[in-house]
Design a protein around this motif. Sequence first.
Motif, PDB file in Angstrom:
ATOM      1  N   LYS A  40       0.834  -1.208   0.000  1.00 41.55           N
ATOM      2  CA  LYS A  40       0.000   0.000   0.000  1.00 41.55           C
ATOM      3  C   LYS A  40       0.866   1.253   0.000  1.00 41.55           C
ATOM      4  CE  LYS A  40      -3.492   2.435   2.673  1.00 41.55           C
ATOM      5  NZ  LYS A  40      -4.369   2.425   3.823  1.00 41.55           N
ATOM      6  N   GLN A  41       1.859   1.310   0.867  1.00 34.89           N
ATOM      7  CA  GLN A  41       2.732   2.479   0.940  1.00 34.89           C
ATOM      8  C   GLN A  41       3.537   2.657  -0.343  1.00 34.89           C
ATOM      9  OE1 GLN A  41       5.001   1.683   4.452  1.00 34.89           O
ATOM     10  NE2 GLN A  41       3.332   2.247   5.839  1.00 34.89           N
ATOM     11  N   ALA A  42       3.970   1.555  -0.945  1.00 29.25           N
ATOM     12  CA  ALA A  42       4.760   1.640  -2.180  1.00 29.25           C
ATOM     13  C   ALA A  42       3.919   2.178  -3.338  1.00 29.25           C
ATOM     14  CB  ALA A  42       5.324   0.269  -2.535  1.00 29.25           C
ATOM     15  N   ILE A  43       2.686   1.701  -3.494  1.00 29.37           N
ATOM     16  CA  ILE A  43       1.807   2.171  -4.569  1.00 29.37           C
ATOM     17  C   ILE A  43       1.473   3.647  -4.363  1.00 29.37           C
ATOM     18  CG2 ILE A  43      -0.486   1.928  -5.606  1.00 29.37           C
ATOM     19  CD1 ILE A  43       1.353  -0.290  -6.428  1.00 29.37           C
ATOM     20  N   GLU A  44       1.186   4.035  -3.133  1.00 31.56           N
ATOM     21  CA  GLU A  44       0.869   5.440  -2.860  1.00 31.56           C
ATOM     22  C   GLU A  44       2.065   6.344  -3.138  1.00 31.56           C
ATOM     23  OE1 GLU A  44      -0.599   5.410   1.150  1.00 31.56           O
ATOM     24  OE2 GLU A  44      -2.652   4.963   0.498  1.00 31.56           O
ATOM     25  N   GLN A  45       3.262   5.863  -2.849  1.00 27.01           N
ATOM     26  CA  GLN A  45       4.454   6.677  -3.052  1.00 27.01           C
ATOM     27  C   GLN A  45       4.837   6.756  -4.531  1.00 27.01           C
ATOM     28  OE1 GLN A  45       7.719   5.374  -0.686  1.00 27.01           O
ATOM     29  NE2 GLN A  45       9.011   7.106  -1.233  1.00 27.01           N
ATOM     30  N   ILE A  46       4.718   5.666  -5.264  1.00 25.77           N
ATOM     31  CA  ILE A  46       5.115   5.662  -6.677  1.00 25.77           C
ATOM     32  C   ILE A  46       4.125   6.439  -7.537  1.00 25.77           C
ATOM     33  CG2 ILE A  46       5.424   4.197  -8.712  1.00 25.77           C
ATOM     34  CD1 ILE A  46       6.519   2.028  -6.808  1.00 25.77           C
ATOM     35  N   LYS A  48       1.352   8.318  -6.442  1.00 27.95           N
ATOM     36  CA  LYS A  48       0.715   9.480  -5.796  1.00 27.95           C
ATOM     37  C   LYS A  48      -0.815   9.377  -5.808  1.00 27.95           C
ATOM     38  CE  LYS A  48       4.726  11.715  -5.538  1.00 27.95           C
ATOM     39  NZ  LYS A  48       5.698  10.656  -5.493  1.00 27.95           N
ATOM     40  N   VAL A  49      -1.331   8.224  -5.355  1.00 30.87           N
ATOM     41  CA  VAL A  49      -2.769   7.973  -5.270  1.00 30.87           C
ATOM     42  C   VAL A  49      -3.103   7.506  -3.858  1.00 30.87           C
ATOM     43  CG1 VAL A  49      -3.085   7.413  -7.707  1.00 30.87           C
ATOM     44  CG2 VAL A  49      -2.489   5.609  -6.107  1.00 30.87           C
ATOM     45  N   PRO A  89      -7.021   7.763 -11.954  1.00 39.12           N
ATOM     46  CA  PRO A  89      -6.592   6.458 -12.455  1.00 39.12           C
ATOM     47  C   PRO A  89      -5.100   6.473 -12.792  1.00 39.12           C
ATOM     48  CG  PRO A  89      -7.934   7.584 -14.082  1.00 39.12           C
ATOM     49  CD  PRO A  89      -7.970   8.414 -12.839  1.00 39.12           C
ATOM     50  N   LEU A  90      -4.497   5.304 -12.806  1.00 40.08           N
ATOM     51  CA  LEU A  90      -3.067   5.217 -13.072  1.00 40.08           C
ATOM     52  C   LEU A  90      -2.808   5.377 -14.573  1.00 40.08           C
ATOM     53  CD1 LEU A  90      -2.103   2.229 -10.767  1.00 40.08           C
ATOM     54  CD2 LEU A  90      -2.151   4.652 -10.237  1.00 40.08           C
TER      55      LEU A  90
END
Length: 97
Positions: A40-46, A48-49, A89-90
Amino acid sequence: MKNPRDLIKRPVITERTSDFMEQRKYVFEVDLRANKTEIKQAIEQIFKVKVTNVNTLRMPAKPKRYGKHSGYTSEWKKAIVQLSADSKPLEYFESSV
């Protein structure tokens, strides 16, 4: 915390996962040792969602044969990430669809 780009290996793009994108769910291959909070932290950091939910599952090794040689594919871990309704969206997935 570990480097987020080491935890998230690659996106998984199939027919099923492209149907998930309409529900704001994205699928990634992740490191076998990664847990849900790290993902979760990695996706939010990469990207920005804002991530609301993470589901993980281990994909088992399958037996494969090539002629007389036999072996197994690698075991890997899959993460299904649900984004919040207000996050964008990504773009990574939008360009490949």
